[in-house]
Write a protein that holds these residues in place. Structure first.
Motif, PDB file in Angstrom:
ATOM      1  N   ARG A   1       0.822  -1.213   0.000  1.00  0.00           N
ATOM      2  CA  ARG A   1       0.000   0.000   0.000  1.00  0.00           C
ATOM      3  C   ARG A   1       0.852   1.258   0.000  1.00  0.00           C
ATOM      4  O   ARG A   1       0.517   2.252  -0.653  1.00  0.00           O
ATOM      5  N   GLU A   2       1.953   1.244   0.737  1.00  0.00           N
ATOM      6  CA  GLU A   2       2.802   2.424   0.848  1.00  0.00           C
ATOM      7  C   GLU A   2       3.767   2.590  -0.320  1.00  0.00           C
ATOM      8  O   GLU A   2       4.250   3.683  -0.578  1.00  0.00           O
ATOM      9  N   HIS A   3       4.056   1.483  -1.022  1.00  0.00           N
ATOM     10  CA  HIS A   3       5.031   1.507  -2.125  1.00  0.00           C
ATOM     11  C   HIS A   3       4.475   0.763  -3.347  1.00  0.00           C
ATOM     12  O   HIS A   3       5.079  -0.209  -3.812  1.00  0.00           O
ATOM     13  N   PRO A   4       3.330   1.213  -3.866  1.00  0.00           N
ATOM     14  CA  PRO A   4       2.697   0.454  -4.951  1.00  0.00           C
ATOM     15  C   PRO A   4       3.541   0.356  -6.228  1.00  0.00           C
ATOM     16  O   PRO A   4       3.494  -0.657  -6.918  1.00  0.00           O
ATOM     17  N   ALA A   5       4.305   1.389  -6.541  1.00  0.00           N
ATOM     18  CA  ALA A   5       5.132   1.340  -7.755  1.00  0.00           C
ATOM     19  C   ALA A   5       6.260   0.320  -7.585  1.00  0.00           C
ATOM     20  O   ALA A   5       6.544  -0.466  -8.491  1.00  0.00           O
ATOM     21  N   HIS A   6       6.904   0.331  -6.424  1.00  0.00           N
ATOM     22  CA  HIS A   6       7.930  -0.681  -6.151  1.00  0.00           C
ATOM     23  C   HIS A   6       7.321  -2.074  -6.275  1.00  0.00           C
ATOM     24  O   HIS A   6       7.874  -2.954  -6.933  1.00  0.00           O
ATOM     25  N   PHE A   7       6.189  -2.263  -5.617  1.00  0.00           N
ATOM     26  CA  PHE A   7       5.529  -3.563  -5.574  1.00  0.00           C
ATOM     27  C   PHE A   7       5.243  -4.065  -6.992  1.00  0.00           C
ATOM     28  O   PHE A   7       5.480  -5.224  -7.317  1.00  0.00           O
TER      29      PHE A   7
END
Length: 193
Positions: free
Chosen positions: A97-103
């Motif tokens: 949720r906090e790092h959707p692009a990384h995920f």
């Protein structure tokens, strides 16, 4: 680089161009997905020459690999303090949720240099944190195959996070805190005895 009246060139003010390019790339990925990523566009956004990002990342694949490595390092860091397997799952969902692009980039292998040392090291550390959380569960609670239990735990957390980020859980989750929903879900599926 100097500024000009027509705005073609902006002054270079980045103390850390690598971080500036990563940040701009994460913004593009979050809004438009990894396919929209262009080193030339990122250079323009950062106000540097179109060749400048290549000094740090070589090419688009290098940039995406750096994003994935950073993501796995952040995930590993978030899992370090997990109290138990359920908490590790909640932290996994929180990370997504906090790092959707990384995920999104981390789990799209076709975008990455899978043999990159920074990436393989960060992935291994994150995987070890998850294995440790599974190993801490008493054998009766995870069965005799801890590797399979790890796959099950990862599948649950990753599946929930993926469905959440793709808005497939908007109806069932509604206004509830997704981490609390995940906590309740694990309680429904993994009851003692």
């Amino acid at each position: 680089m100097t500024s000009s009246e027509d705005g073609d060139r902006r002054p270079y003010h980045h103390g850390d161009l690598r971080r500036a390019i990563l940040g701009a790339a994460l913004d593009v990925i979050a809004s438009d997905g990894p396919s929209a990523l262009s080193l030339r566009d990122l250079a323009r956004r950062a106000g540097v020459s179109h060749a400048a990002p290549a000094h740090h990342f070589k090419d688009r694949t290098g940039l995406l690999t750096a994003i994935a490595a950073e993501g796995f390092a952040l995930l590993s860091s978030g899992l370090t303090e997990a109290a138990d397997l359920r908490d590790a799952g909640i932290r996994y969902v929180r990370f997504a949720r906090e790092h959707p692009a990384h995920f999104q980039v981390m789990f799209t292998p076709g975008l990455l240099r899978e043999n990159d040392v920074e990436l393989t090291t960060a992935k291994a550390l994150a995987a070890e944190r998850l294995r440790a959380a599974v190993a801490a569960v008493p054998a009766g609670g995870r069965g005799s195959d801890s590797r399979l239990a790890g796959v099950a735990a990862w599948s649950l957390a990753h599946g929930f996070a993926t469905l959440l980020l793709s808005h497939n859980l908007d109806g069932p989750v509604g206004d509830q805190d997704p981490e609390e929903v995940f906590h309740a879900l694990t309680g429904l599926l993994f009851r003692p005895g």
